[in-house]
Design a protein around this motif. Structure first.
Motif, mmCIF file in Angstrom:
data_model
loop_
_atom_site.group_PDB
_atom_site.id
_atom_site.type_symbol
_atom_site.label_atom_id
_atom_site.label_comp_id
_atom_site.label_asym_id
_atom_site.label_seq_id
_atom_site.Cartn_x
_atom_site.Cartn_y
_atom_site.Cartn_z
ATOM 1 N N UNK A 45 0.826 -1.199 0.000
ATOM 2 C CA UNK A 45 0.000 0.000 0.000
ATOM 3 C C UNK A 45 0.864 1.254 0.000
ATOM 4 N N UNK A 46 1.958 1.222 0.760
ATOM 5 C CA UNK A 46 2.866 2.358 0.792
ATOM 6 C C UNK A 46 3.465 2.653 -0.565
ATOM 7 N N UNK A 47 3.831 1.609 -1.282
ATOM 8 C CA UNK A 47 4.389 1.793 -2.627
ATOM 9 C C UNK A 47 3.337 2.341 -3.592
ATOM 10 N N UNK A 54 14.178 5.420 -2.002
ATOM 11 C CA UNK A 54 15.398 4.750 -1.547
ATOM 12 C C UNK A 54 15.135 3.358 -0.987
ATOM 13 N N UNK A 55 13.868 3.004 -0.797
ATOM 14 C CA UNK A 55 13.544 1.692 -0.258
ATOM 15 C C UNK A 55 12.579 1.788 0.905
ATOM 16 N N UNK A 79 15.858 18.949 9.361
ATOM 17 C CA UNK A 79 16.212 17.538 9.465
ATOM 18 C C UNK A 79 15.935 16.818 8.152
ATOM 19 N N UNK A 80 16.758 15.834 7.773
ATOM 20 C CA UNK A 80 16.357 14.952 6.670
ATOM 21 C C UNK A 80 15.161 14.111 7.091
ATOM 22 N N UNK A 81 14.476 13.534 6.111
ATOM 23 C CA UNK A 81 13.207 12.852 6.383
ATOM 24 C C UNK A 81 13.345 11.764 7.439
ATOM 25 N N UNK A 82 14.321 10.888 7.321
ATOM 26 C CA UNK A 82 14.453 9.773 8.267
ATOM 27 C C UNK A 82 14.712 10.262 9.682
#
Length: 267
Positions: A161-163, A193-194, A227-230
């Protein structure tokens, strides 16, 4: 104080979710919160009793005056309630050349089960906002099922679903796993990126009202602070985890979190 966050969402009279939770979260994480209120709700920990509309024109006026003077380093979107508001916000965004990153929490159903958006509004959210303006999308499982038409039961279903949501346009999708059973809650960050998983202990508690609002606002604050996303998501999840753990136990139903757990009192 660092990072300006404009929050476009509904008001929760009980103080546990919506604009109230958003402001508390951004402030606790040392950001500055401005708001555009989309609807007024009469609710408490037992549920939403009624909703009062705010005109689409006035929602846009709130957004306009904030951006023209104060500006924003990130925009968090929560409850939009009606298609007219979704369309008006999307039209305004379409006309903006330098829009900051948008973190969209597709709020559709309250903790007690009350619908928070009209049926046609969810379609507009997908076609007008997710496809064009969303930087980070943060659906829970019922919301992801409604947006994708997929049944989500397993981690692989969450990833699928996320994809599918990622293909609609966002830069990243955080699939929240709190609605799945298990000793641990597993959230999935799906991006080009995965897939990265975040796992944390599940608390046996009713006091989780406003977790989605709080998490998305915490992420928006991190993004506003550069901040970067992660990293923004990781800090936001840690903040929410502790806020649930230290929830004050207010009310007779789904109570609020402790948004101020990291705020030091004055002597």
């Amino acid at each position: 104080m660092q990072g300006r966050v404009l929050i476009i969402a509904g008001s929760d009279s009980g103080g546990g979710a919506g604009i109230q939770a958003d402001i508390k979260t951004v402030t606790a994480l040392n950001g500055f919160a401005a708001t555009a209120i989309t609807a007024l709700t009469a609710q408490n920990t037992l549920g939403v009793q009624s909703i009062e509309d705010v005109s689409a024109q006035f929602v846009i006026e709130q957004i306009r005056v904030v951006l023209e003077d104060i500006g924003a380093d990130a925009i968090k979107i929560g409850m939009l309630h009606r298609r007219e508001i979704v369309e008006a916000v999307a039209d305004y965004f379409d006309a903006e050349n330098n829009l900051p990153p948008v973190i969209l929490d597709p709020v559709m159903i309250a903790k007690g089960g009350a619908a928070l958006v009209a049926d046609d509004a969810s379609d507009a959210i997908k076609s007008r906002l997710i496809t064009s303006h969303t930087h980070i999308l943060t659906p829970n499982i019922p919301e992801a099922e409604q947006l994708t038409g997929l049944k989500i039961e397993s981690l692989s279903d969450m990833e699928k679903a996320g994809r599918k949501l990622l293909e609609m346009g966002p830069i990243a999708v955080l699939m929240k796993g709190g609605h799945r059973d298990g000793e641990y809650v597993v959230d999935l960050l799906v991006s080009p990126e995965g897939v990265q998983s975040f796992s944390h202990e599940r608390f046996d508690t009713l006091h989780t009202h406003g977790t989605g609002c709080t998490l998305s606002s915490a992420i928006a604050t991190g993004i506003a602070q550069g901040f970067p996303v992660k990293k923004a998501i990781g800090r936001a999840l840690r903040y929410v985890h502790t806020a649930i753990e230290q929830a004050p136990g207010i009310g007779g139903g789904h109570g609020p979190l402790d948004h101020a757990h990291n705020v030091m009192p004055f002597d």
